[in-house]
Design a protein around this motif. Structure first.
Motif, PDB file in Angstrom:
ATOM      1  N   VAL A  52       0.867  -1.173   0.000  1.00 18.23           N
ATOM      2  CA  VAL A  52       0.000   0.000   0.000  1.00 18.23           C
ATOM      3  C   VAL A  52       0.911   1.233   0.000  1.00 18.23           C
ATOM      4  O   VAL A  52       1.652   1.473   0.958  1.00 18.23           O
ATOM      5  N   THR A  53       0.898   1.972  -1.069  1.00 19.20           N
ATOM      6  CA  THR A  53       1.777   3.136  -1.214  1.00 19.20           C
ATOM      7  C   THR A  53       1.214   4.303  -0.414  1.00 19.20           C
ATOM      8  O   THR A  53       0.006   4.572  -0.448  1.00 19.20           O
ATOM      9  N   ASP A  54       2.150   5.013   0.325  1.00 17.09           N
ATOM     10  CA  ASP A  54       1.742   6.130   1.194  1.00 17.09           C
ATOM     11  C   ASP A  54       1.453   7.355   0.355  1.00 17.09           C
ATOM     12  O   ASP A  54       2.144   7.637  -0.620  1.00 17.09           O
ATOM     13  N   ILE A  55       0.435   8.099   0.783  1.00 15.94           N
ATOM     14  CA  ILE A  55       0.182   9.428   0.251  1.00 15.94           C
ATOM     15  C   ILE A  55       0.207  10.374   1.439  1.00 15.94           C
ATOM     16  O   ILE A  55      -0.009   9.966   2.584  1.00 15.94           O
ATOM     17  N   ASN A  56       0.520  11.640   1.186  1.00 18.86           N
ATOM     18  CA  ASN A  56       0.638  12.620   2.268  1.00 18.86           C
ATOM     19  C   ASN A  56      -0.744  13.048   2.706  1.00 18.86           C
ATOM     20  O   ASN A  56      -1.282  14.073   2.279  1.00 18.86           O
ATOM     21  N   ASP A  57      -1.316  12.261   3.597  1.00 17.49           N
ATOM     22  CA  ASP A  57      -2.662  12.534   4.056  1.00 17.49           C
ATOM     23  C   ASP A  57      -2.728  12.766   5.571  1.00 17.49           C
ATOM     24  O   ASP A  57      -3.813  12.815   6.145  1.00 17.49           O
ATOM     25  N   ASN A  58      -1.567  12.870   6.219  1.00 20.72           N
ATOM     26  CA  ASN A  58      -1.548  13.119   7.677  1.00 20.72           C
ATOM     27  C   ASN A  58      -0.635  14.321   7.959  1.00 20.72           C
ATOM     28  O   ASN A  58       0.542  14.318   7.593  1.00 20.72           O
ATOM     29  N   PRO A  59      -1.134  15.355   8.596  1.00 17.05           N
ATOM     30  CA  PRO A  59      -0.283  16.489   8.985  1.00 17.05           C
ATOM     31  C   PRO A  59       0.510  16.138  10.268  1.00 17.05           C
ATOM     32  O   PRO A  59       0.114  15.246  11.021  1.00 17.05           O
ATOM     33  N   PRO A  60       1.613  16.824  10.511  1.00 18.37           N
ATOM     34  CA  PRO A  60       2.320  16.630  11.787  1.00 18.37           C
ATOM     35  C   PRO A  60       1.404  17.019  12.950  1.00 18.37           C
ATOM     36  O   PRO A  60       0.630  17.982  12.847  1.00 18.37           O
ATOM     37  N   VAL A  61       1.528  16.306  14.042  1.00 20.96           N
ATOM     38  CA  VAL A  61       0.691  16.550  15.222  1.00 20.96           C
ATOM     39  C   VAL A  61       1.611  16.645  16.458  1.00 20.96           C
ATOM     40  O   VAL A  61       2.433  15.756  16.683  1.00 20.96           O
ATOM     41  N   PHE A  62       1.469  17.738  17.248  1.00 17.64           N
ATOM     42  CA  PHE A  62       2.184  17.854  18.531  1.00 17.64           C
ATOM     43  C   PHE A  62       1.466  17.038  19.587  1.00 17.64           C
ATOM     44  O   PHE A  62       0.230  17.008  19.632  1.00 17.64           O
ATOM     45  N   LEU A  63       2.230  16.417  20.438  1.00 23.24           N
ATOM     46  CA  LEU A  63       1.641  15.594  21.493  1.00 23.24           C
ATOM     47  C   LEU A  63       0.968  16.440  22.550  1.00 23.24           C
ATOM     48  O   LEU A  63       0.087  15.967  23.264  1.00 23.24           O
ATOM     49  N   THR A  64       1.431  17.727  22.703  1.00 19.75           N
ATOM     50  CA  THR A  64       0.801  18.647  23.650  1.00 19.75           C
ATOM     51  C   THR A  64       0.618  19.966  22.953  1.00 19.75           C
ATOM     52  O   THR A  64       1.396  20.325  22.050  1.00 19.75           O
ATOM     53  N   GLY A  78      23.097  30.701  22.546  1.00 20.62           N
ATOM     54  CA  GLY A  78      23.454  29.394  22.000  1.00 20.62           C
ATOM     55  C   GLY A  78      23.001  28.256  22.875  1.00 20.62           C
ATOM     56  O   GLY A  78      23.115  27.085  22.495  1.00 20.62           O
ATOM     57  N   THR A  79      22.512  28.573  24.072  1.00 23.26           N
ATOM     58  CA  THR A  79      22.067  27.520  24.991  1.00 23.26           C
ATOM     59  C   THR A  79      20.712  26.975  24.538  1.00 23.26           C
ATOM     60  O   THR A  79      19.795  27.739  24.201  1.00 23.26           O
ATOM     61  N   ALA A  80      20.566  25.627  24.493  1.00 27.87           N
ATOM     62  CA  ALA A  80      19.274  24.998  24.162  1.00 27.87           C
ATOM     63  C   ALA A  80      18.352  25.124  25.360  1.00 27.87           C
ATOM     64  O   ALA A  80      18.726  24.720  26.465  1.00 27.87           O
ATOM     65  N   VAL A  81      17.165  25.709  25.150  1.00 28.61           N
ATOM     66  CA  VAL A  81      16.245  25.918  26.270  1.00 28.61           C
ATOM     67  C   VAL A  81      14.999  25.032  26.153  1.00 28.61           C
ATOM     68  O   VAL A  81      14.292  24.850  27.152  1.00 28.61           O
ATOM     69  N   TYR A  82      14.741  24.471  24.960  1.00 25.39           N
ATOM     70  CA  TYR A  82      13.535  23.645  24.797  1.00 25.39           C
ATOM     71  C   TYR A  82      13.687  22.790  23.542  1.00 25.39           C
ATOM     72  O   TYR A  82      14.390  23.195  22.596  1.00 25.39           O
ATOM     73  N   ILE A  83      13.052  21.591  23.536  1.00 24.60           N
ATOM     74  CA  ILE A  83      13.032  20.722  22.350  1.00 24.60           C
ATOM     75  C   ILE A  83      11.565  20.454  21.994  1.00 24.60           C
ATOM     76  O   ILE A  83      10.825  19.840  22.781  1.00 24.60           O
ATOM     77  N   ALA A  84      11.141  20.949  20.836  1.00 31.00           N
ATOM     78  CA  ALA A  84       9.767  20.710  20.343  1.00 31.00           C
ATOM     79  C   ALA A  84       9.707  19.355  19.626  1.00 31.00           C
ATOM     80  O   ALA A  84      10.661  18.969  18.932  1.00 31.00           O
ATOM     81  N   HIS A  85       8.583  18.625  19.783  1.00 28.15           N
ATOM     82  CA  HIS A  85       8.461  17.301  19.155  1.00 28.15           C
ATOM     83  C   HIS A  85       7.040  17.104  18.624  1.00 28.15           C
ATOM     84  O   HIS A  85       6.060  17.238  19.364  1.00 28.15           O
ATOM     85  N   ALA A  86       6.946  16.806  17.317  1.00 25.15           N
ATOM     86  CA  ALA A  86       5.662  16.491  16.667  1.00 25.15           C
ATOM     87  C   ALA A  86       5.803  15.157  15.951  1.00 25.15           C
ATOM     88  O   ALA A  86       6.927  14.738  15.612  1.00 25.15           O
TER      89      ALA A  86
END
Length: 668
Positions: A52-64, A78-86
């Protein structure tokens, strides 16, 4: 195909979808297909794999949908203060996510598009902005791309800047204030103001007085900073206060700042002039020209400005006409030459323009016109020669009629003391500086000098004579430690043999020497004159008895003792060897009065017949014996060796002719 998503044409074997496929639910479908020929019970099967070939039918979703993070304002750029994840259910590029900040309040932050890491791009300060809100969007890489914003699915991140107490309070108010000395208690003197740019408790300031308020003249409200008087002020008691004010914030750790607040108490004319002393004392030399400075008197008016300006004058009194007062400076000088013998003390009163007075007691100083004088012009003392080094032998004293430094006497020694004495320059005590020896030097004569600080008047001198008393510290010493003497035997008693001498460097009884025989005079053969040291015989001497009694040689060895008459007595010894000389007073004595010899008539000429022997108790040549035949050898039959006493035959014997010979032999 448990979910019935596929159908197959039974005749042609064409597989078709019956339902919507979902790559994200199942990306590979494995179908087992059977084929049968007619009604034959035999069939065959095969496996069909469907991807089953994938098509782009799902947008990125943030967990919060939102998040909050707190950082310190000390974090570096230059200090990392946060990491975003979707998450994106699609795969491949359709599921690859890129991040960006959709909206932001400042340029203080940036985001890594691939990793979602939010970095600090500059330093942030809580004092300027305490929090930031970032809207982060996620977008996939499909075609067309889908984004979380389209789905109202962005991430709102609130970044709170935590304030650190890194700012000290800073004073804004003036460090100088003025107040009149007659204000009432509770009067507002000054408003202390300090600012702290920190936030919250870190920026809350309280005030305190650290120092300068020891008499509790002021009260400072620690919250408002209002400084008021706590007691009455007095310009004359204290015209200036320097209060050290500290401003503290409420942070942790507490930071502070200090300010020295100077409060000037302004004068009110409420004081009377007062002399610094009620009694002044001064001295001035006699015979000085008029105008000689005496003293400066001083009064003070605790007021300030014109109220404190003073004028001085001398009140009438005995002798006041001999002095002048400078009305402005208070300096007192003589108006005439003074004579100490006429009047030594003056009492002068002076007064400022109001009511205060002071008294001056003036003493006329003595000039250095007297020399120090010793009580005597010469001193003579005696000291023992065994006095220890550093011992005081005499305390000299000289008096000087002058006063003060002019009357202070200093002592010194002149002339050569041979390093034996020194004098204390202050007390005049003469002490020994080395061990004394009367035998080396029995008398010292030198001069002591008394002088004061004057260079105009002669010094006073006294003659010191120090006699050194003898101490019995020297033993009598014989001129020789070993003497030799000789004496002929047979002389009568009391014959002088030798005179010995011993010398004692001490004086008096300590130096008087007595002689005695210590040992070797067992039979009291000798005696010695105790005063003159003459050794003599006490009995007659016999060389032969001396030789045979005890000594190998005819000598006596005596140990003589020389003692002084000091206390305690000291002594020394010497040895005397007395040789008794021989006198020829003993004849030779034959070992036998008769010698009987038997010989054969036939013995040959030259034969040894016998040997006679005699001894002589004398010595030397006195004991050398010579033998001779004095009778009985008329016909010359025998020969006698005069040295050895050996008798030999010189002529043949004939028994029938002569049977016996009688020889008379003499030993000389």
């Amino acid at each position: 195909d448990p979910h019935g998503k596929f159908s197959i044409d039974p005749q042609f074997g064409i597989i078709r979808t019956k339902k919507q496929l979902d790559h994200e639910a199942q990306s590979v479908v494995v179908l087992t297909v059977q084929s049968q020929l007619g009604d034959s019970p035999v069939y065959s099967s095969t496996q069909v794999n469907i991807s089953v070939t994938d098509i782009n039918d799902n947008p990125p979703v943030f967990l919060t949908k939102s998040d909050k993070v707190t950082i310190s304002h000390t974090q570096l750029p230059g200090t990392a203060v946060y990491i975003a994840h979707a998450e994106d259910k699609d795969s491949g590029l359709n599921g690859a996510i890129k991040y960006r900040i959709a909206s932001k309040q400042s340029n203080a932050f940036s985001i890594d598009p691939s990793l979602g890491v939010v970095n600090l791009t500059r330093t942030v300060f809580a004092e300027k902005q305490q929090e930031y809100t970032l809207h982060i969007a996620a977008e996939d890489c499909g075609s067309p791309p889908l984004t979380s914003l389209l789905m109202l699915d962005s991430l709102a991140v609130k970044i709170v800047i935590l304030d650190i107490n890194d700012n000290s309070p800073s004073f804004m108010s003036s460090p100088l204030s003025y107040v009149m000395e007659d204000v009432e208690v509770g009067f507002l003197v000054h408003h202390v103001i300090a600012k702290d740019p920190d936030e919250g408790r870190n920026g809350q300031v309280t005030y305190h007085i650290l120092s300068g308020n020891e008499n509790k003249a002021f009260v400072l409200d620690k919250i408002t900073g209002l400084l008021t008087t706590a007691q009455l002020l007095d310009h004359e008691v204290q015209e200036r206060y320097s209060l050290t004010i500290v401003a503290l914030d409420d942070g942790s750790p507490v930071l502070s700042a200090t300010q020295v607040l100077t409060i000037i108490v302004l004068d009110v004319n409420d004081e009377t002039p007062i002399f610094l002393k009620q009694l002044y004392e001064a001295a001035v030399h006699e015979n000085q020209d008029p105008g000689e400075f005496v003293i400066k008197v001083e009064a003070v008016d605790r007021d300030a400005g014109l109220n404190s300006l003073l004028r001085y004058e001398i009140l009438p009194g005995a002798g006041y006409e001999k002095f002048k007062m400078n009305s402005d400076s208070g300096e007192l000088v003589t108006a005439a030459s003074l004579d100490r013998e006429t009047q030594e003390v003056f009492s002068i009163k002076g007064s400022p323009s109001r009511s205060s007075t002071a008294q001056l007691c003036l003493t006329v100083l003595d000039e250095n016109d007297h020399s120090p004088l010793f009580a005597k012009t010469q001193y003579q003392i005696s000291v023992a020669e065994d006095l220890e080094e550093g011992s005081a032998i005499l305390d000299l004293s000289a008096s000087d009629e002058d006063d003060g430094l002019n009357g202070e006497v200093m002592y010194s020694l002149i002339d050569d003391t041979y390093g034996a004495f020194a004098i204390d320059s202050v007390t005049g005590s003469i002490v020994t500086t080395k061990a004394l020896d009367r035998e080396t030097k029995s008398q010292y004569t030198f001069r002591a000098v008394a002088s004061d600080c004057s260079t105009h008047f002669p010094r006073s001198t006294t003659v010191m004579t120090v006699l050194i008393q003898d101490v019995n510290d020297n033993v009598p010493k014989f001129e020789q430690s070993y003497y030799k003497a000789s004496i002929w035997e047979g002389q009568s008693p009391k014959i002088d043999i030798i005179q010995v001498f011993a010398t004692d460097l001490d004086s008096g009884l300590n130096g008087e020497t007595e002689y005695s025989i210590l040992s070797g005079n067992e039979n009291a053969t000798f005696l010695i004159d105790s005063v003159r040291g003459i050794l003599a015989t006490n009995t007659g001497l016999d060389y032969e008895n001396t030789s045979s009694y005890r000594f190998v040689s005819s000598s006596h060895q005596l140990v003589l003792l020389a003692s002084d008459r000091g206390t305690p007595s000291l002594n020394s010894t010497a040895t005397v060897l007395i040789t008794v000389l021989d006198v020829n007073d003993n004849p030779p004595v034959f070992s036998s009065p008769e010698y009987h010899v038997r010989v054969k008539e036939s013995i040959p000429i030259g034969s040894h017949i016998t040997e006679v022997s005699a001894k002589d108790r004398d010595a030397g040549t006195n004991a050398e014996i010579t033998y001779t035949i004095i009778s009985g050898n008329d016909r010359g039959h025998f020969c006698l060796d005069g040295r050895t006493g050996s008798v030999s035959l010189t002529k043949m014997l004939d028994y029938e002719d002569t049977m016996k010979f009688t020889l008379i032999i003499q030993a000389t």
